[in-house]
Scaffold this motif. Structure first.
Motif, PDB file in Angstrom:
ATOM      1  N   GLY A   1       0.953  -1.259  -0.209  1.00 23.13           N
ATOM      2  CA  GLY A   1       0.133  -0.049   0.243  1.00 23.13           C
ATOM      3  C   GLY A   1       0.888   0.851   0.194  1.00 23.13           C
ATOM      4  O   GLY A   1       1.063   2.432  -0.182  1.00 23.13           O
ATOM      5  N   MET A   2       2.130   0.942   0.831  1.00 24.41           N
ATOM      6  CA  MET A   2       3.176   2.394   0.315  1.00 24.41           C
ATOM      7  C   MET A   2       2.961   2.735  -0.898  1.00 24.41           C
ATOM      8  O   MET A   2       3.498   4.063  -1.627  1.00 24.41           O
ATOM      9  N   ALA A   3       3.737   1.412  -1.277  1.00 24.22           N
ATOM     10  CA  ALA A   3       4.122   1.757  -2.275  1.00 24.22           C
ATOM     11  C   ALA A   3       3.628   2.042  -3.567  1.00 24.22           C
ATOM     12  O   ALA A   3       3.860   2.995  -4.624  1.00 24.22           O
ATOM     13  N   GLU A   4       2.370   1.685  -3.686  1.00 25.71           N
ATOM     14  CA  GLU A   4       0.948   1.834  -4.274  1.00 25.71           C
ATOM     15  C   GLU A   4       1.532   3.540  -4.337  1.00 25.71           C
ATOM     16  O   GLU A   4       1.027   3.959  -5.221  1.00 25.71           O
ATOM     17  N   LEU A   5       1.116   3.724  -3.088  1.00 26.06           N
ATOM     18  CA  LEU A   5       0.954   5.897  -2.270  1.00 26.06           C
ATOM     19  C   LEU A   5       2.005   5.869  -2.829  1.00 26.06           C
ATOM     20  O   LEU A   5       1.607   7.257  -3.368  1.00 26.06           O
ATOM     21  N   GLU A   6       2.692   5.890  -3.045  1.00 25.15           N
ATOM     22  CA  GLU A   6       4.468   6.357  -4.118  1.00 25.15           C
ATOM     23  C   GLU A   6       4.016   7.080  -5.238  1.00 25.15           C
ATOM     24  O   GLU A   6       4.803   7.421  -5.981  1.00 25.15           O
ATOM     25  N   GLU A   7       4.196   5.180  -5.742  1.00 23.89           N
ATOM     26  CA  GLU A   7       3.122   5.664  -7.450  1.00 23.89           C
ATOM     27  C   GLU A   7       2.726   7.071  -7.526  1.00 23.89           C
ATOM     28  O   GLU A   7       3.194   7.432  -8.988  1.00 23.89           O
ATOM     29  N   LEU A   8       1.509   6.723  -6.850  1.00 24.72           N
ATOM     30  CA  LEU A   8       0.673   7.549  -7.119  1.00 24.72           C
ATOM     31  C   LEU A   8       0.925   9.307  -7.236  1.00 24.72           C
ATOM     32  O   LEU A   8       0.604   9.928  -7.681  1.00 24.72           O
ATOM     33  N   GLY A   9       1.722   9.258  -6.642  1.00 26.57           N
ATOM     34  CA  GLY A   9       2.551  10.696  -6.207  1.00 26.57           C
ATOM     35  C   GLY A   9       3.188  11.236  -6.453  1.00 26.57           C
ATOM     36  O   GLY A   9       3.460  12.376  -7.482  1.00 26.57           O
ATOM     37  N   ASN A  10       3.786  10.039  -7.479  1.00 23.52           N
ATOM     38  CA  ASN A  10       4.729  10.479  -8.846  1.00 23.52           C
ATOM     39  C   ASN A  10       4.378  10.642  -9.679  1.00 23.52           C
ATOM     40  O   ASN A  10       4.297  11.743 -10.702  1.00 23.52           O
ATOM     41  N   ALA A  11       3.490  10.357  -9.908  1.00 22.71           N
ATOM     42  CA  ALA A  11       2.542  10.440 -11.221  1.00 22.71           C
ATOM     43  C   ALA A  11       0.778  11.568 -10.937  1.00 22.71           C
ATOM     44  O   ALA A  11       1.919  12.492 -12.077  1.00 22.71           O
ATOM     45  N   MET A  12       1.313  12.183  -9.808  1.00 16.73           N
ATOM     46  CA  MET A  12       0.849  13.587  -9.856  1.00 16.73           C
ATOM     47  C   MET A  12       1.805  14.543  -9.999  1.00 16.73           C
ATOM     48  O   MET A  12       1.507  15.344 -10.593  1.00 16.73           O
ATOM     49  N   GLU A  13       2.960  14.176  -9.758  1.00 19.98           N
ATOM     50  CA  GLU A  13       4.022  14.875  -9.660  1.00 19.98           C
ATOM     51  C   GLU A  13       4.158  15.350 -11.476  1.00 19.98           C
ATOM     52  O   GLU A  13       4.365  16.482 -12.121  1.00 19.98           O
ATOM     53  N   SER A  14       3.904  14.316 -11.677  1.00 20.52           N
ATOM     54  CA  SER A  14       4.722  14.058 -13.400  1.00 20.52           C
ATOM     55  C   SER A  14       3.063  15.268 -14.671  1.00 20.52           C
ATOM     56  O   SER A  14       3.377  15.692 -15.190  1.00 20.52           O
ATOM     57  N   ARG A  15       2.568  15.076 -13.566  1.00 20.52           N
ATOM     58  CA  ARG A  15       0.970  15.276 -14.385  1.00 20.52           C
ATOM     59  C   ARG A  15       1.057  16.893 -13.434  1.00 20.52           C
ATOM     60  O   ARG A  15       1.204  17.670 -14.835  1.00 20.52           O
ATOM     61  N   PHE A  16       2.036  17.565 -12.856  1.00 18.53           N
ATOM     62  CA  PHE A  16       2.381  18.923 -12.352  1.00 18.53           C
ATOM     63  C   PHE A  16       3.119  19.133 -13.325  1.00 18.53           C
ATOM     64  O   PHE A  16       2.877  20.426 -13.939  1.00 18.53           O
ATOM     65  N   HIS A  17       3.982  18.732 -13.494  1.00 20.22           N
ATOM     66  CA  HIS A  17       4.804  19.267 -14.942  1.00 20.22           C
ATOM     67  C   HIS A  17       5.139  19.437 -15.946  1.00 20.22           C
ATOM     68  O   HIS A  17       4.839  20.193 -16.795  1.00 20.22           O
ATOM     69  N   ARG A  18       3.741  18.187 -17.004  1.00 24.20           N
ATOM     70  CA  ARG A  18       3.814  17.980 -17.888  1.00 24.20           C
ATOM     71  C   ARG A  18       2.855  19.077 -18.853  1.00 24.20           C
ATOM     72  O   ARG A  18       3.045  19.272 -18.975  1.00 24.20           O
ATOM     73  N   VAL A  19       1.509  19.664 -17.930  1.00 25.97           N
ATOM     74  CA  VAL A  19       0.646  20.708 -18.051  1.00 25.97           C
ATOM     75  C   VAL A  19       1.275  22.192 -17.783  1.00 25.97           C
ATOM     76  O   VAL A  19       1.115  22.412 -18.744  1.00 25.97           O
ATOM     77  N   ARG A  20       2.802  22.325 -16.994  1.00 26.97           N
ATOM     78  CA  ARG A  20       3.710  23.416 -17.008  1.00 26.97           C
ATOM     79  C   ARG A  20       4.598  23.272 -19.000  1.00 26.97           C
ATOM     80  O   ARG A  20       5.762  23.876 -18.524  1.00 26.97           O
ATOM     81  N   GLY A  21       4.581  22.098 -19.640  1.00 24.96           N
ATOM     82  CA  GLY A  21       5.726  22.072 -20.020  1.00 24.96           C
ATOM     83  C   GLY A  21       7.269  21.550 -20.106  1.00 24.96           C
ATOM     84  O   GLY A  21       7.654  21.143 -21.238  1.00 24.96           O
ATOM     85  N   GLU A  22       7.351  21.093 -18.742  1.00 24.21           N
ATOM     86  CA  GLU A  22       7.903  19.684 -18.851  1.00 24.21           C
ATOM     87  C   GLU A  22       8.152  18.521 -18.381  1.00 24.21           C
ATOM     88  O   GLU A  22       8.346  17.519 -17.738  1.00 24.21           O
ATOM     89  N   VAL A  23       8.090  18.225 -19.863  1.00 23.39           N
ATOM     90  CA  VAL A  23       7.855  16.969 -20.304  1.00 23.39           C
ATOM     91  C   VAL A  23       8.714  15.587 -20.033  1.00 23.39           C
ATOM     92  O   VAL A  23       8.552  14.702 -19.588  1.00 23.39           O
ATOM     93  N   SER A  24       9.734  16.413 -20.564  1.00 22.96           N
ATOM     94  CA  SER A  24      11.021  15.002 -19.803  1.00 22.96           C
ATOM     95  C   SER A  24      11.065  14.900 -18.503  1.00 22.96           C
ATOM     96  O   SER A  24      11.871  14.133 -18.463  1.00 22.96           O
ATOM     97  N   LEU A  25      10.830  15.868 -17.901  1.00 21.12           N
ATOM     98  CA  LEU A  25      11.182  15.825 -16.839  1.00 21.12           C
ATOM     99  C   LEU A  25       9.753  14.521 -16.032  1.00 21.12           C
ATOM    100  O   LEU A  25       9.931  14.437 -14.949  1.00 21.12           O
ATOM    101  N   ALA A  26       8.627  15.677 -16.606  1.00 20.01           N
ATOM    102  CA  ALA A  26       7.616  14.421 -16.806  1.00 20.01           C
ATOM    103  C   ALA A  26       7.974  12.842 -16.686  1.00 20.01           C
ATOM    104  O   ALA A  26       7.207  12.109 -15.834  1.00 20.01           O
TER     105      ALA A  26
END
Length: 333
Positions: free
Chosen positions: A104-129
Motif C-alpha cells: 500500500g505504501m508503494a502504491e501511494l508513492e507511485e500515485l504521488g509520482n504520477a501526480m507530480e508528473s502531471r504537475f510538470h507535464r501541464v507546465r511544459g516540462e515533458v522530459s521531467l514529467a
C-alpha cells in the motif's frame, strides 16, 4: 527572488531567500505558476542549472501537493487502505508484518509520482514529467543535486577575511619586499623571495595590499612592479572567489561536459560545434575571472589596477607575471 536565492553567499541566507519565494508562491496557483515560469526562464538563460530548476519545480509541486491528493480518488482510496492495514492489530506478537502494508505504501508513492508528473507535464516540462514516471529515484537524485548547488553548497570566501590591515603584519611584509628589492644576485633574490612568500602565506589580504601600497607610495616599488605583488597577496582570496562563483561553476561544468566531444579526432558536426563552444565558454570564463580579480582589487582600494585588469587584461597579466622586484636576471656567482 530566485536570482537572489541563487546569489546568496551562505546556506542560511539562500534558504531564507528561498523561503520568501515559497511563501509568495503559496498564496495562489497563479503565484505558483509565475514562480514556475520564472524558474524556466532562468534555466533557459543558464542562470539556473537544469538540476536547480528541477529542484525549484519539485518544491513548487510540494506547495500544492495536498490539493492534488485531495482531488485524486485513487490516492484517497489508497490512503484509507493503508490506514486500515496500519490500524489492524497483528494476530500475535511474533506474527510477520502484513505484506499488504508495504504494498500500500508503494502504491501511494507511485500515485504521488504520477501526480507530480502531471504537475510538470501541464507546465511544459515533458522530459521531467516522463522521468518521474520512468525512474523516480533518478528524479529525486536530480532534485537533490539541484538543492545542493542552489541552497546548500555555499561557501563565502570572505567570511573570515578582515578588511583592516594589521600594522605588525604590514611591517613584516614591507621588510621582506624591501629586502627582495635590494638583492643583488639571483641566488640572494631567490632566498629573499622565499622569505617574502613565507610572510605572505600567513598574512591576511588587507595587510598584504597595505604593505604593497606603502612601498609603492615611497617609491621602493613602481606601479608595474606592484601588480605582481598584489596578484600574489590576493591570490588566495581570488581563487576562493572563483571556487564559489556560480558563473564560473557553470562555465567550468560546461567545459568538462564538452571536453570529450571536442577531443574526438574527426570532422563530425558535433565535434566541430563542441570545439567552437569550448572556445566560447573558455573566453567567457576568462572574462568572468577578470571581473572577480577586479572586484578583489577594488575591495582593497586598488582601483587603478582594477581598471587596467578590466580594460587591458593582457597587459595586466603580462605585468603581473613579470618577476621585476629583485635581481632575477643576474647570474649567481
Amino acid at each position: 527572488m530566485l536570482v537572489d536565492a541563487a546569489n546568496a553567499r551562505t546556506p542560511a541566507e539562500s534558504e531564507n531567500r528561498f523561503d520568501r519565494l515559497r511563501a509568495r508562491a503559496m498564496r495562489s496557483v497563479e503565484f505558483t505558476d509565475a514562480a514556475y515560469v520564472g524558474a524556466q526562464v532562468l534555466r533557459d538563460s543558464s542562470t539556473l542549472s537544469p538540476p536547480e530548476a528541477a529542484f525549484v519545480f519539485h518544491e513548487l509541486f510540494e506547495l500544492r501537493v495536498e490539493e492534488y491528493e485531495d482531488a485524486d480518488p485513487d490516492y484517497q482510496a489508497a490512503i484509507q487502505e493503508v490506514a486500515r492495514y496500519a490500524a489492524a492489530p497483528p494476530p500475535s506478537d511474533d506474527a510477520p508484518p502484513n505484506p499488504a502494508f508495504p504494498r500500500g505504501m508503494a502504491e501511494l508513492e507511485e500515485l504521488g509520482n504520477a501526480m507530480e508528473s502531471r504537475f510538470h507535464r501541464v507546465r511544459g516540462e515533458v522530459s521531467l514529467a516522463d522521468l518521474w514516471l520512468r525512474s523516480a529515484s533518478v528524479a529525486n537524485t536530480l532534485v537533490a543535486s539541484g538543492e545542493l548547488s542552489l541552497i546548500l553548497d555555499k561557501n563565502a570566501p570572505d567570511d573570515d577575511v578582515c578588511d583592516t590591515p594589521n600594522p605588525t603584519i604590514v611591517a613584516a611584509i614591507c621588510e621582506r619586499i624591501a629586502a627582495l628589492g635590494a638583492a643583488e644576485t639571483s641566488r640572494e633574490t631567490l632566498a629573499k623571495y622565499k622569505a617574502y612568500c613565507s610572510a605572505v602565506s600567513t598574512a591576511d589580504p588587507a595587510s598584504g595590499v597595505a604593505a604593497v601600497r606603502a612601498l609603492r607610495g615611497i617609491g621602493i616599488v613602481s606601479f608595474s612592479e606592484s601588480l605582481g605583488l598584489l596578484t600574489h597577496v590576493l591570490g588566495g582570496l581570488f581563487l576562493s572567489e572563483i571556487a564559489c562563483d556560480r558563473v564560473c561553476k557553470y562555465l567550468e561544468s560546461e567545459l568538462v561536459a564538452l571536453a570529450p566531444i571536442a577531443a574526438r579526432e574527426n570532422d563530425a558536426l558535433s565535434t566541430v560545434r563542441a570545439k567552437a563552444e569550448v572556445e566560447v565558454f573558455t573566453r567567457r570564463l576568462h572574462e568572468r575571472t577578470d571581473v572577480l580579480m577586479a572586484m578583489c582589487l577594488r575591495r582593497f582600494g586598488e582601483h587603478e589596477a582594477a581598471t587596467l585588469q578590466m580594460t587591458r587584461p593582457e597587459e595586466f597579466e603580462r605585468l603581473s607575471n613579470e618577476m621585476s622586484v629583485g635581481a632575477w636576471d643576474v647570474r649567481a656567482e
